[in-house]
Design a protein around this motif. Structure first.
Motif, PDB file in Angstrom:
ATOM      1  N   SER A   1       0.844  -1.190   0.000  1.00  0.00           N
ATOM      2  CA  SER A   1       0.000   0.000   0.000  1.00  0.00           C
ATOM      3  C   SER A   1       0.875   1.234   0.000  1.00  0.00           C
ATOM      4  O   SER A   1       1.969   1.241   0.573  1.00  0.00           O
ATOM      5  N   ASP A   2       0.378   2.271  -0.681  1.00  0.00           N
ATOM      6  CA  ASP A   2       1.095   3.560  -0.691  1.00  0.00           C
ATOM      7  C   ASP A   2       0.491   4.545   0.286  1.00  0.00           C
ATOM      8  O   ASP A   2       0.971   5.679   0.392  1.00  0.00           O
ATOM      9  N   GLU A   3      -0.520   4.156   1.009  1.00  0.00           N
ATOM     10  CA  GLU A   3      -1.196   5.069   1.924  1.00  0.00           C
ATOM     11  C   GLU A   3      -0.448   5.131   3.246  1.00  0.00           C
ATOM     12  O   GLU A   3      -0.113   4.098   3.842  1.00  0.00           O
ATOM     13  N   ARG A   4      -0.189   6.326   3.685  1.00  0.00           N
ATOM     14  CA  ARG A   4       0.463   6.512   4.986  1.00  0.00           C
ATOM     15  C   ARG A   4      -0.565   6.280   6.088  1.00  0.00           C
ATOM     16  O   ARG A   4      -1.662   6.830   6.051  1.00  0.00           O
ATOM     17  N   ARG A   5      -0.186   5.450   7.041  1.00  0.00           N
ATOM     18  CA  ARG A   5      -1.057   5.120   8.147  1.00  0.00           C
ATOM     19  C   ARG A   5      -0.467   5.665   9.439  1.00  0.00           C
ATOM     20  O   ARG A   5       0.754   5.812   9.579  1.00  0.00           O
ATOM     21  N   HIS A   6      -1.342   5.947  10.371  1.00  0.00           N
ATOM     22  CA  HIS A   6      -0.936   6.430  11.691  1.00  0.00           C
ATOM     23  C   HIS A   6      -1.390   5.413  12.733  1.00  0.00           C
ATOM     24  O   HIS A   6      -2.514   4.911  12.677  1.00  0.00           O
ATOM     25  N   TRP A   7      -0.485   5.124  13.688  1.00  0.00           N
ATOM     26  CA  TRP A   7      -0.814   4.215  14.783  1.00  0.00           C
ATOM     27  C   TRP A   7      -0.479   4.883  16.106  1.00  0.00           C
ATOM     28  O   TRP A   7       0.464   5.691  16.200  1.00  0.00           O
ATOM     29  N   SER A   8      -1.257   4.509  17.088  1.00  0.00           N
ATOM     30  CA  SER A   8      -0.968   4.907  18.464  1.00  0.00           C
ATOM     31  C   SER A   8      -0.656   3.634  19.238  1.00  0.00           C
ATOM     32  O   SER A   8      -1.472   2.705  19.280  1.00  0.00           O
ATOM     33  N   ILE A   9       0.542   3.554  19.843  1.00  0.00           N
ATOM     34  CA  ILE A   9       0.964   2.337  20.529  1.00  0.00           C
ATOM     35  C   ILE A   9       1.275   2.648  21.989  1.00  0.00           C
ATOM     36  O   ILE A   9       1.682   3.764  22.349  1.00  0.00           O
ATOM     37  N   ASN A  10       1.086   1.628  22.804  1.00  0.00           N
ATOM     38  CA  ASN A  10       1.442   1.663  24.225  1.00  0.00           C
ATOM     39  C   ASN A  10       2.457   0.552  24.469  1.00  0.00           C
ATOM     40  O   ASN A  10       2.240  -0.603  24.068  1.00  0.00           O
ATOM     41  N   LEU A  11       3.548   0.883  25.099  1.00  0.00           N
ATOM     42  CA  LEU A  11       4.627  -0.074  25.362  1.00  0.00           C
ATOM     43  C   LEU A  11       4.811  -0.233  26.866  1.00  0.00           C
ATOM     44  O   LEU A  11       4.838   0.768  27.605  1.00  0.00           O
ATOM     45  N   TYR A  12       4.984  -1.524  27.315  1.00  0.00           N
ATOM     46  CA  TYR A  12       5.221  -1.774  28.728  1.00  0.00           C
ATOM     47  C   TYR A  12       6.034  -3.067  28.852  1.00  0.00           C
ATOM     48  O   TYR A  12       5.970  -3.959  27.995  1.00  0.00           O
ATOM     49  N   ARG A  13       6.793  -3.106  29.903  1.00  0.00           N
ATOM     50  CA  ARG A  13       7.649  -4.281  30.119  1.00  0.00           C
ATOM     51  C   ARG A  13       6.851  -5.375  30.805  1.00  0.00           C
ATOM     52  O   ARG A  13       6.045  -5.106  31.698  1.00  0.00           O
ATOM     53  N   VAL A  14       7.083  -6.640  30.403  1.00  0.00           N
ATOM     54  CA  VAL A  14       6.420  -7.799  31.011  1.00  0.00           C
ATOM     55  C   VAL A  14       7.442  -8.570  31.833  1.00  0.00           C
ATOM     56  O   VAL A  14       8.638  -8.591  31.523  1.00  0.00           O
ATOM     57  N   HIS A  15       6.929  -9.200  32.914  1.00  0.00           N
ATOM     58  CA  HIS A  15       7.800  -9.879  33.868  1.00  0.00           C
ATOM     59  C   HIS A  15       7.270 -11.280  34.140  1.00  0.00           C
ATOM     60  O   HIS A  15       6.089 -11.581  33.938  1.00  0.00           O
ATOM     61  N   SER A  16       8.182 -12.115  34.644  1.00  0.00           N
ATOM     62  CA  SER A  16       7.786 -13.416  35.179  1.00  0.00           C
ATOM     63  C   SER A  16       7.236 -13.211  36.584  1.00  0.00           C
ATOM     64  O   SER A  16       7.381 -12.136  37.171  1.00  0.00           O
ATOM     65  N   PRO A  17       6.575 -14.288  37.170  1.00  0.00           N
ATOM     66  CA  PRO A  17       6.084 -14.131  38.548  1.00  0.00           C
ATOM     67  C   PRO A  17       7.164 -13.772  39.543  1.00  0.00           C
ATOM     68  O   PRO A  17       6.895 -13.144  40.562  1.00  0.00           O
TER      69      PRO A  17
END
Length: 886
Positions: free
Chosen positions: A233-249
């Motif tokens: 695709s040639d269409e520019r897309r915009h995304w909103s992302i949330n990033l967070y770290r994951v842990h073991s118990p």
């Protein structure tokens, strides 16, 4: 089953042979599930109790060993069933089930309840007896794991959001179906990818740096905006992302999770909303800034100030040259035609640029501001002018301009000019919304320009009308040196109703008039013209100044009445008018307007140097006495303005000293927003106090020197000095200034004789006239004057009353006056061929330049006037004049 220890430690007890090893395997299921164990002996009592059991049930081994687990943990109502199951277990049967438990209460601790899933395996002792080993799992932990698995499945399978799980190496470990649908491929193909496989290099580097920071610090990132292009695709897309770290118990970082949503539509909506707000702000700014001036070119430049750089990077405005010159049909098109003429001359009135002075793409060569040019007939600009529709012109060749929007400026279905808006390369291209906005901005400017054009046209017409009604050139009057000034208001103000006039009256008398119609515009100018005409007509009737203003007041009251003065003051306008009211009367009242005016009217007699004033609400005249060299305001009763009515006017007669200066003026000279009336009057009086000698310090011919020896100042210089001293550049109102220096007729220029009422006075009158004319070197007028004097004295003796008086006055013309005490005015009539008389006044009219009669306090005066030979006045042969009567 292999076991890989992650950490090992040795704890040394009383002897080295009792060393105990602890092993922790990262990622083991035992990090998530609490599993405990204990054993039951052949007697059904607890023989062994693990540390995990202590954690699960909250009971130490010392408190439970040797006790019945059913009695200790199973609720009382379930114990019978529990004992039966225990017996089955000790008989060697396996069993698994879910059992609620209630841990014994210990001092200082709260009761602990729960549900455990138990797996019982039979065992044997060395003595061959049956025992059992119990494996216990906390059901609540299992339910939590089940919920976590369901949530994970929702995220990876059913979530409308894209999800990526990055490992500690920042490679994708898992993706959900939503993300795979957006970027293509199966779920397995996304494993092992990096951010660079999804985004452009610059954007990928930025996201990678953020991922590493989240992994290192554990600080989450919310609503991070990224831009990219999906594969295929040639269409520019915009995304909103949330990033967070994951842990073991156990708290060990496992990677970074990313949750994203496509916000392209939201960005588009926000962009549209931003454009709408920008457009609305531009329209509001245009409404506030465009049209503040009535100058056409200034209004055009105001459009550029609004649009650059808020709407475009480069802009120009061209107006039709004919429009700027005041032509009725500025573009040469048909009357009422919406379209303009492409080949008509245009003038570049404005240019603005936010990037450089690069020319627009609409023309082959740049056009300088102020230059007059024509567009080629096949150019987009010419097409826009012909069709009155905007044209989008793409870039032509190298340069800074990306595209140009050519917009005709249409006002009231008429094209008045052309606006060009250009955006530089790298800017957002023009869209349909921009096109509509450009048309609206150009239309608003066009309406303001057209309004300014119409106002200028009306202003010029009113000014022409007003100037045509003012005295042409420098007025002349017998016994007066006249100077006058008229300054119209600025183009921003409408024409006022100020006027002045100098009217020559019989007997070398002069009427000086200054007036001001209240209001502005063409109506005020027309009202001023009607009042001025009425003043001249009334002045020729030789009425007293108060009588002139009284008649003028009735005229002013009739100006605002439908039908004119006759409708308001005609015969029977009282009772009959009241009886004809009704619908038409109500309509006339709605159409009626009130015209008010102020006026000062003065009549100066050059023989006696006496001046009679009457004032109708005007500012007082100012007289400068040469003996005192001080200006003083004359005490003339002000009266009410013209148009008010019901109040009489008063005459005031004042003798003017020789060389005195009389000043009549309107309020524009002495009053403005910054200068109150009292200050202006004082400033005017002060400016007249200071003697200003004429250039070179020499006296002008015919002007007497001032009493103090200072050279008499020229009236022209005095007018200029007054205008320079006062605030006359405010432009708020018209200014009229009329100044007159008194120069009475010398005694040698006046011949005055009283004649007895007897027939021989006719011959005596001829003799006196001949002698006086010979002394003035006017022998060429002797015969004509003798004949006309004889005729007027004869009429006075035959039809008049009282003594007869003969007066000859020499100034620019020769005036002869015959006075008597009769009140009947002579009336000229045409005699029939068979009549023996009735031709005297016809003869006077034929031989003189002008003749007439006027009332006096003691009778009447009949006069005639002859031009002097040196002024080009020819003499008519009396014989030929007499023969022409027959």
């Amino acid at each position: 089953m292999s076991e890989t220890p992650a950490k090992a430690s040795v704890s040394e007890g009383p002897s080295r042979g009792n060393a105990m090893w602890h092993h922790t395997t990262p990622g083991s299921m035992y990090e998530y599930i609490q599993v405990a164990s204990f054993s039951i002996g052949p007697d059904g009592l607890v023989e062994q109790w693990s540390s995990r059991a202590e954690e699960l049930f909250g009971v130490p081994a010392a408190d439970i060993l040797g006790k019945d687990p059913v009695e200790e943990f199973v609720p009382e109502h379930l114990r019978p069933r529990g004992h039966r199951k225990m017996a089955e277990i000790l008989d060697g049967r396996e069993w698994t089930g879910i059992v609620p438990f209630h841990a014994p209460v210990r001092p200082g601790q709260a009761a602990k309840d729960g549900i455990a899933e138990i797996y019982v395996m039979p065992t044997g002792t060395a003595a061959g007896e049956q025992a059992a080993v119990c494996i216990v799992v906390d059901v609540r932990t299992l339910r939590r794991i089940e919920s976590d698995l369901a949530a994970s499945q929702a995220i990876f399978g059913d979530s409308p959001f894209g999800f990526l799980l990055f490992g500690t190496d920042l490679r994708v470990q898992r993706a959900n179906e939503r993300l795979a649908a957006a970027f293509g491929g199966s779920l397995d193909t996304h494993r092992g990818r990096t951010v660079h496989d999804y985004l452009p290099p610059n954007e990928a580097d930025r996201v990678t740096a953020v991922l590493q920071r989240v992994l290192d610090t554990g600080e989450s990132v919310t609503d991070m905006q990224i831009v990219g292009t999906p594969p295929g695709s040639d269409e520019r897309r915009h995304w909103s992302i949330n990033l967070y770290r994951v842990h073991s118990p156990s708290g060990r970082p496992l990677g970074v999770a990313g949750l994203g949503v496509d916000v392209t539509r939201r960005h588009a909506a926000a962009r549209e909303a931003a454009h709408a707000r920008r457009n609305l702000a531009l329209l509001n700014e245009a409404g506030a800034r465009i049209g503040n001036s009535l100058d056409l070119e200034t209004t055009a430049r105001e459009l550029l100030d609004v649009t650059v750089p808020g709407f475009c990077d480069v802009a120009t405005v061209d107006l039709y040259q004919g429009l700027l010159l005041g032509d009725e049909n500025p573009h040469g098109g048909g009357s009422g035609s919406r379209s303009g003429t492409a080949g008509a001359e245009m003038r570049r009135v404005g240019f603005a640029s936010a990037v450089s002075d690069a020319p627009l793409t609409g023309g082959p060569t740049p056009v300088a501001v102020g230059a007059v040019h024509r567009y080629a007939l096949d150019s987009p600009c010419a097409e826009a002018l012909r069709s009155a529709r905007p044209q989008l012109v793409p870039a032509q060749g190298p340069g800074l301009v990306q595209s140009t929007l050519v917009v005709p400026m249409v006002a009231h279905d008429t094209v008045v000019g052309l606006a060009q808006f250009a955006r530089a390369k790298g800017s957002e291209p023009f869209g349909e919304r921009d096109r509509a906005l450009a048309v609206e901005l150009a239309a608003r400017a066009a309406v303001c320009i057209d309004n300014a054009r119409l106002y200028r046209r009306e202003h010029e017409r009113a000014l022409i009308l007003q100037r045509s009604l003012l005295p042409p050139g420098d007025p002349e009057a017998a016994g007066l040196d006249i100077a006058c000034r008229y300054l119209p208001g600025t183009a921003a103000t409408e024409v006022g109703g100020d006027w002045f006039d100098v009217i020559e009256l019989p007997g070398h008398r002069t009427a000086l008039v200054v007036g001001d119609v209240m209001g502005r515009g063409l109506r005020a100018a027309v009202a001023m013209g009607e009042l001025r005409t009425a003043v001249r007509t009334l002045a020729l009737l030789d009425l007293e100044p108060a009588e002139v203003l009284t008649a003028l007041d009735e005229t002013a009251r009739g100006l605002g009445t439908p039908g004119g003065p006759s409708a308001a003051f005609g015969p029977g306008s009282g009772a009959r008018k009241s009886g004809r009211r009704g619908a038409r009367g109500a309509q006339d009242e709605n159409l009626s307007e009130v015209y008010l005016a102020t006026c000062v009217y003065a009549v100066y007699d050059s023989v006696t140097r006496r001046c009679t004033f009457a004032n109708a609400g005007h500012l007082p005249p100012i007289l400068v006495d040469p003996a005192e060299e001080r200006a003083a305001m004359l005490d003339v009763p002000p009266g009410l303005p013209l148009g008010v009515g019901d109040e009489p006017f008063e005459d005031v007669e004042i003798e003017l000293p020789e060389g005195a200066v009389l000043a009549l003026y309107t309020d524009g000279l002495v009053e403005s927003r910054d200068h109150p009336l009292d200050e202006g009057l004082e400033a005017l009086r002060a400016s007249l106090d200071v003697p200003v000698p004429p250039p070179g310090g020499e006296e002008k011919a015919g002007q007497p020197p001032a009493a103090s020896g200072t050279p008499a100042r020229s009236l022209e210089d005095l007018c200029d000095h007054v205008l320079e001293s006062l605030d006359t550049h405010h432009g708020e109102d018209d200014i009229a200034l009329l100044m007159a220096r008194v120069q009475g007729l010398p005694a040698e220029s006046v011949g005055d004789w009283a004649l007895p009422r007897e027939p021989r006075s006719v011959g005596r009158a001829r003799e006196l006239a001949r002698t006086q004319l010979e002394s003035w070197d006017l022998e060429l007028l002797v015969d004509t004057t003798e004949l006309l004097v004889s005729e007027l004295v004869t009429n006075a003796l035959r039809y008049g009353e009282g003594d007869v008086r003969l007066r000859l006055l020499l100034d620019r013309t020769l005036v002869c006056e015959v006075w008597d005490g009769g009140l009947v005015q002579p009336r000229r009539r045409r005699a029939r061929d068979t009549d023996e008389g009735g031709r005297g006044l016809q003869l006077v009219g034929l031989l003189s330049t002008g003749w007439g009669s006027r009332r006096t306090p003691r009778g009447k005066t009949v006069w005639f006037e002859l031009d002097l030979p040196k002024n080009g006045g020819g003499t008519t042969d009396p014989t030929e004049a007499l023969l022409s009567l027959f």
